[in-house]
Write a protein that holds these residues in place. Structure first.
Motif, PDB file in Angstrom:
ATOM      1  N   SER A 294       0.841  -1.193   0.000  1.00 17.48           N
ATOM      2  CA  SER A 294       0.000   0.000   0.000  1.00 17.48           C
ATOM      3  C   SER A 294       0.881   1.249   0.000  1.00 17.48           C
ATOM      4  CB  SER A 294      -0.923  -0.007   1.211  1.00 17.48           C
ATOM      5  OG  SER A 294      -0.183   0.124   2.385  1.00 17.48           O
ATOM      6  N   PHE A 295       0.627   2.107  -0.964  1.00 13.68           N
ATOM      7  CA  PHE A 295       1.243   3.437  -1.029  1.00 13.68           C
ATOM      8  C   PHE A 295       0.122   4.395  -1.309  1.00 13.68           C
ATOM      9  CE2 PHE A 295       4.155   0.727  -3.609  1.00 13.68           C
ATOM     10  CZ  PHE A 295       5.193   0.654  -2.712  1.00 13.68           C
ATOM     11  N   GLY A 296       0.304   5.647  -0.878  1.00 13.97           N
ATOM     12  CA  GLY A 296      -0.544   6.669  -1.458  1.00 13.97           C
ATOM     13  C   GLY A 296      -0.075   6.863  -2.890  1.00 13.97           C
ATOM     14  N   PRO A 297      -0.975   6.978  -3.862  1.00 12.14           N
ATOM     15  CA  PRO A 297      -0.529   7.249  -5.245  1.00 12.14           C
ATOM     16  C   PRO A 297       0.397   8.458  -5.309  1.00 12.14           C
ATOM     17  CG  PRO A 297      -2.882   6.787  -5.201  1.00 12.14           C
ATOM     18  CD  PRO A 297      -2.426   6.837  -3.766  1.00 12.14           C
ATOM     19  N   ASN A 298       0.186   9.435  -4.416  1.00 10.74           N
ATOM     20  CA  ASN A 298       1.040  10.625  -4.433  1.00 10.74           C
ATOM     21  C   ASN A 298       2.478  10.312  -4.039  1.00 10.74           C
ATOM     22  OD1 ASN A 298      -1.089  12.110  -5.254  1.00 10.74           O
ATOM     23  ND2 ASN A 298      -1.500  13.074  -3.270  1.00 10.74           N
ATOM     24  N   ASP A 299       2.663   9.244  -3.202  1.00 11.63           N
ATOM     25  CA  ASP A 299       4.039   8.848  -2.857  1.00 11.63           C
ATOM     26  C   ASP A 299       4.828   8.513  -4.116  1.00 11.63           C
ATOM     27  OD1 ASP A 299       3.771   9.099  -0.159  1.00 11.63           O
ATOM     28  OD2 ASP A 299       3.340   6.978   0.215  1.00 11.63           O
ATOM     29  N   ILE A 300       4.121   8.015  -5.120  1.00 10.94           N
ATOM     30  CA  ILE A 300       4.771   7.627  -6.376  1.00 10.94           C
ATOM     31  C   ILE A 300       4.705   8.785  -7.375  1.00 10.94           C
ATOM     32  CG2 ILE A 300       4.788   5.923  -8.260  1.00 10.94           C
ATOM     33  CD1 ILE A 300       5.318   4.740  -5.463  1.00 10.94           C
ATOM     34  N   MET A 301       3.497   9.283  -7.622  1.00 14.16           N
ATOM     35  CA  MET A 301       3.292  10.214  -8.732  1.00 14.16           C
ATOM     36  C   MET A 301       3.932  11.580  -8.484  1.00 14.16           C
ATOM     37  SD  MET A 301       1.393  12.880 -10.002  1.00 14.16           S
ATOM     38  CE  MET A 301      -0.157  13.089  -9.139  1.00 14.16           C
ATOM     39  N   VAL A 302       3.607  12.185  -7.348  1.00 11.74           N
ATOM     40  CA  VAL A 302       4.087  13.554  -7.108  1.00 11.74           C
ATOM     41  C   VAL A 302       5.617  13.597  -7.066  1.00 11.74           C
ATOM     42  CG1 VAL A 302       4.085  15.473  -5.466  1.00 11.74           C
ATOM     43  CG2 VAL A 302       1.970  14.220  -5.936  1.00 11.74           C
ATOM     44  N   ALA A 303       6.219  12.520  -6.511  1.00 14.81           N
ATOM     45  CA  ALA A 303       7.678  12.501  -6.411  1.00 14.81           C
ATOM     46  C   ALA A 303       8.337  11.909  -7.658  1.00 14.81           C
ATOM     47  CB  ALA A 303       8.088  11.713  -5.168  1.00 14.81           C
ATOM     48  N   GLY A 304       7.521  11.503  -8.635  1.00 10.61           N
ATOM     49  CA  GLY A 304       8.090  10.951  -9.872  1.00 10.61           C
ATOM     50  C   GLY A 304       8.851   9.665  -9.650  1.00 10.61           C
ATOM     51  N   ARG A 305       8.420   8.893  -8.650  1.00 11.02           N
ATOM     52  CA  ARG A 305       9.162   7.668  -8.321  1.00 11.02           C
ATOM     53  C   ARG A 305       8.689   6.488  -9.171  1.00 11.02           C
ATOM     54  NH1 ARG A 305       8.050   8.906  -2.035  1.00 11.02           N
ATOM     55  NH2 ARG A 305      10.038   9.878  -1.471  1.00 11.02           N
ATOM     56  N   THR A 306       9.540   5.469  -9.227  1.00  5.17           N
ATOM     57  CA  THR A 306       9.218   4.236  -9.946  1.00  5.17           C
ATOM     58  C   THR A 306       9.406   3.052  -9.013  1.00  5.17           C
ATOM     59  OG1 THR A 306      10.065   5.201 -11.998  1.00  5.17           O
ATOM     60  CG2 THR A 306       9.840   2.803 -11.962  1.00  5.17           C
ATOM     61  N   VAL A 307       8.473   2.112  -9.048  1.00  7.93           N
ATOM     62  CA  VAL A 307       8.648   0.831  -8.348  1.00  7.93           C
ATOM     63  C   VAL A 307       8.681  -0.240  -9.421  1.00  7.93           C
ATOM     64  CG1 VAL A 307       7.684  -0.783  -6.682  1.00  7.93           C
ATOM     65  CG2 VAL A 307       7.429   1.679  -6.313  1.00  7.93           C
ATOM     66  N   LYS A 308       9.762  -1.022  -9.427  1.00 10.37           N
ATOM     67  CA  LYS A 308      10.017  -1.907 -10.568  1.00 10.37           C
ATOM     68  C   LYS A 308      10.228  -3.342 -10.102  1.00 10.37           C
ATOM     69  CE  LYS A 308      13.602  -2.289 -14.156  1.00 10.37           C
ATOM     70  NZ  LYS A 308      12.712  -2.738 -15.216  1.00 10.37           N
ATOM     71  N   GLY A 309       9.470  -4.272 -10.650  1.00  8.53           N
ATOM     72  CA  GLY A 309       9.685  -5.692 -10.376  1.00  8.53           C
ATOM     73  C   GLY A 309      10.839  -6.226 -11.199  1.00  8.53           C
ATOM     74  N   ILE A 310      11.623  -7.135 -10.600  1.00  8.73           N
ATOM     75  CA  ILE A 310      12.820  -7.651 -11.277  1.00  8.73           C
ATOM     76  C   ILE A 310      12.914  -9.151 -11.053  1.00  8.73           C
ATOM     77  CG2 ILE A 310      15.337  -7.557 -11.379  1.00  8.73           C
ATOM     78  CD1 ILE A 310      15.124  -4.720 -10.102  1.00  8.73           C
ATOM     79  N   LEU A 311      13.076  -9.902 -12.119  1.00  9.40           N
ATOM     80  CA  LEU A 311      13.322 -11.343 -11.999  1.00  9.40           C
ATOM     81  C   LEU A 311      14.720 -11.661 -12.503  1.00  9.40           C
ATOM     82  CD1 LEU A 311      10.153 -13.318 -13.204  1.00  9.40           C
ATOM     83  CD2 LEU A 311      11.157 -13.281 -10.919  1.00  9.40           C
ATOM     84  N   GLN A 312      15.458 -12.440 -11.699  1.00 11.05           N
ATOM     85  CA  GLN A 312      16.778 -12.939 -12.115  1.00 11.05           C
ATOM     86  C   GLN A 312      17.675 -11.818 -12.638  1.00 11.05           C
ATOM     87  OE1 GLN A 312      18.107 -16.025 -11.908  1.00 11.05           O
ATOM     88  NE2 GLN A 312      16.324 -17.102 -11.130  1.00 11.05           N
ATOM     89  N   GLY A 313      17.486 -10.612 -12.086  1.00  2.66           N
ATOM     90  CA  GLY A 313      18.370  -9.493 -12.447  1.00  2.66           C
ATOM     91  C   GLY A 313      18.337  -9.143 -13.923  1.00  2.66           C
ATOM     92  N   ASP A 314      17.186  -9.429 -14.583  1.00  4.41           N
ATOM     93  CA  ASP A 314      17.088  -9.153 -16.031  1.00  4.41           C
ATOM     94  C   ASP A 314      18.301  -9.695 -16.780  1.00  4.41           C
ATOM     95  OD1 ASP A 314      14.631  -7.893 -15.864  1.00  4.41           O
ATOM     96  OD2 ASP A 314      15.481  -5.889 -15.651  1.00  4.41           O
ATOM     97  N   SER A 315      18.784 -10.830 -16.328  1.00  2.52           N
ATOM     98  CA  SER A 315      20.026 -11.359 -16.889  1.00  2.52           C
ATOM     99  C   SER A 315      19.793 -12.105 -18.200  1.00  2.52           C
ATOM    100  CB  SER A 315      20.630 -12.322 -15.853  1.00  2.52           C
ATOM    101  OG  SER A 315      21.701 -13.048 -16.388  1.00  2.52           O
ATOM    102  N   VAL A 316      20.641 -11.867 -19.165  1.00  5.21           N
ATOM    103  CA  VAL A 316      20.783 -12.792 -20.299  1.00  5.21           C
ATOM    104  C   VAL A 316      21.983 -13.652 -19.900  1.00  5.21           C
ATOM    105  CG1 VAL A 316      21.290 -13.013 -22.759  1.00  5.21           C
ATOM    106  CG2 VAL A 316      19.848 -11.136 -21.927  1.00  5.21           C
ATOM    107  N   PRO A 317      21.712 -14.845 -19.387  1.00  2.18           N
ATOM    108  CA  PRO A 317      22.756 -15.569 -18.636  1.00  2.18           C
ATOM    109  C   PRO A 317      24.041 -15.848 -19.417  1.00  2.18           C
ATOM    110  CG  PRO A 317      20.606 -16.570 -18.254  1.00  2.18           C
ATOM    111  CD  PRO A 317      20.415 -15.562 -19.340  1.00  2.18           C
ATOM    112  N   SER A 318      23.933 -16.107 -20.706  1.00  2.00           N
ATOM    113  CA  SER A 318      25.149 -16.446 -21.461  1.00  2.00           C
ATOM    114  C   SER A 318      26.074 -15.233 -21.580  1.00  2.00           C
ATOM    115  CB  SER A 318      24.798 -16.990 -22.843  1.00  2.00           C
ATOM    116  OG  SER A 318      24.070 -16.011 -23.553  1.00  2.00           O
ATOM    117  N   ILE A 319      25.529 -14.048 -21.371  1.00  3.91           N
ATOM    118  CA  ILE A 319      26.341 -12.823 -21.388  1.00  3.91           C
ATOM    119  C   ILE A 319      26.720 -12.411 -19.970  1.00  3.91           C
ATOM    120  CG2 ILE A 319      26.304 -10.354 -21.951  1.00  3.91           C
ATOM    121  CD1 ILE A 319      24.411 -11.123 -24.296  1.00  3.91           C
TER     122      ILE A 319
END
Ligand SMILES: [Zn+2]
Ligand SMILES: [Zn+2]
Length: 369
Positions: A294-319
């Motif tokens: 739970s966040f206030g939408p203003n915690d994100i919008m007014v401050a221009g923040r981003t909350v980002k989900g990440i799996l496996q570090g966005d890795s291309v493993p062979s690289i």
């Protein structure tokens, strides 16, 4: 062929070392003699059924070993190569083709179904007809594993193979979040919440990236001391006082980046509140399905923040895995400091030590190099 593998038969049950039969590799598959396998939080999550996946199952998804045989369509690796096994993906869906295999549209079938994506099994045991396998397209708590060519990553031979398995999941998750997903630039500030294997990998990677303020947040003073050794510039024990205020005392407006490895909604809220305007918070912690943020939408919008989900570090493993090995060899990414080795038959002790936080990254020695 006959193998010895560790099977979990019931929710929360022990790992039982038993003899089983492993199929020969199909045309695009690789037979790997396992030298060592890391134990990761996700193995425990499945054992404890905090996330659905069928039991009984042979778990293990941070395998490292030597290629023993390859199917007739395999081109990426050859017999004798040293390899790290990572997560499975199809290589053909739009996410995979766009360069984001960690968000493969068929992630569940390739990693958690308990079989190959077509429903067939790689491991069999006469007395357990409902046995499941192919966990992360490998099931590497075993003396041998069959993986797909896609998740079998060739690694150099001049680095200790028994150390490398965790690069296939936990370590690439933490390091990749910083170097790939958040793309932390030099001079940036970041707060890392949780100093387990993933959080400490993120701290080492933040130093590699040139972040100049790296704040480790945890409740364990011993871990916080290790975080300082590995590159954190400041630590906060979140049992003592208001964490957001302490972050602001250190940074003024807050951090450019936050990274949560705990999956706890109240911690994530703190991480977001500790961001400066336009800050980005990355999330990797496994969270129970009934939890909500739970966040206030203003915690994100007014401050221009981003909350980002990440799996496996966005890795291309062979690289990315070879990149991490090069950093390790240059002394810039000393992930060996997280590892404690156990013998294969100590798997239950290793799992317990991991859950209690006694050991940061347990690695089972299963075979000789
Ligand atoms: Zn895919
Ligand atoms: Zn994992």
């Amino acid at each position: 062929m006959k193998i010895t593998a560790a099977v979990v038969k019931e929710k929360g049950g022990s790992f039982l070392l038993e003899e089983m039969e492993l199929d020969q590799p199909q045309p695009q598959e690789v037979l790997v003699r396992i030298v060592a396998t890391g134990i990761c939080h996700t193995d425990m999550v499945i054992r404890n059924q905090q996330m659905p996946a069928p039991l009984p199952m042979v778990l293990g998804h941070e395998g490292a070993g030597v290629v023993e045989a390859v199917g007739n369509e395999v081109t990426e690796v050859a017999v004798g190569d040293h390899v790290v096994l990572t997560f499975g993906y199809c290589g053909k869906c739009s996410s995979c083709r766009e360069g984001f295999p960690t968000y493969c549209e068929h992630m569940l079938e390739h990693n958690f179904a308990g079989s190959r994506p077509d429903g067939s099994h790689r491991i069999h045991q006469h007395s357990t007809p409902d046995l499941h396998d192919s966990f992360f397209s490998q099931s590497s708590f075993a003396t041998y594993a069959v993986a797909h060519e896609n998740n079998t990553i060739k690694v150099p031979k001049d680095v200790p193979l028994e150390l490398l398995g965790p690069l296939g999941c936990g370590i690439q998750t933490g390091a990749g979040a910083i170097l790939n997903s958040l793309n932390v630039p030099s001079g940036a500030s970041i707060a890392v919440f949780g100093t387990g294997a993933v959080g400490l990998s993120a701290i080492m990677a933040s130093r590699v990236a040139g972040a100049t303020t790296i704040i480790a947040v945890d409740i364990n003073d011993e871990r916080l001391a290790l975080a300082l050794e590995l590159g954190a510039t400041h630590t906060i024990n979140s049992k003592t006082g208001n964490v957001v205020e302490q972050i602001q005392q250190l940074t003024g407006p807050g951090t450019h980046f936050a990274f949560d490895t705990t999956g706890r909604p109240e911690v994530i809220r703190t991480a977001v509140q500790g961001l400066r305007t336009h800050g980005v918070c990355g999330l990797v912690g496994v969270t129970a399905p009934d939890k909500e943020l739970s966040f206030g939408p203003n915690d994100i919008m007014v401050a221009g923040r981003t909350v980002k989900g990440i799996l496996q570090g966005d890795s291309v493993p062979s690289i990315f895995i070879p990149r991490l090995i090069a950093l390790y060899q240059q002394g810039q990414f000393p992930f060996d400091k997280l590892v404690k080795f156990y013998e294969f038959d100590q798997i239950n002790q290793a799992a317990e030590d991991s859950e209690k936080g006694v050991t940061i990254k347990p690695v089972l020695r299963i075979g000789k190099v």
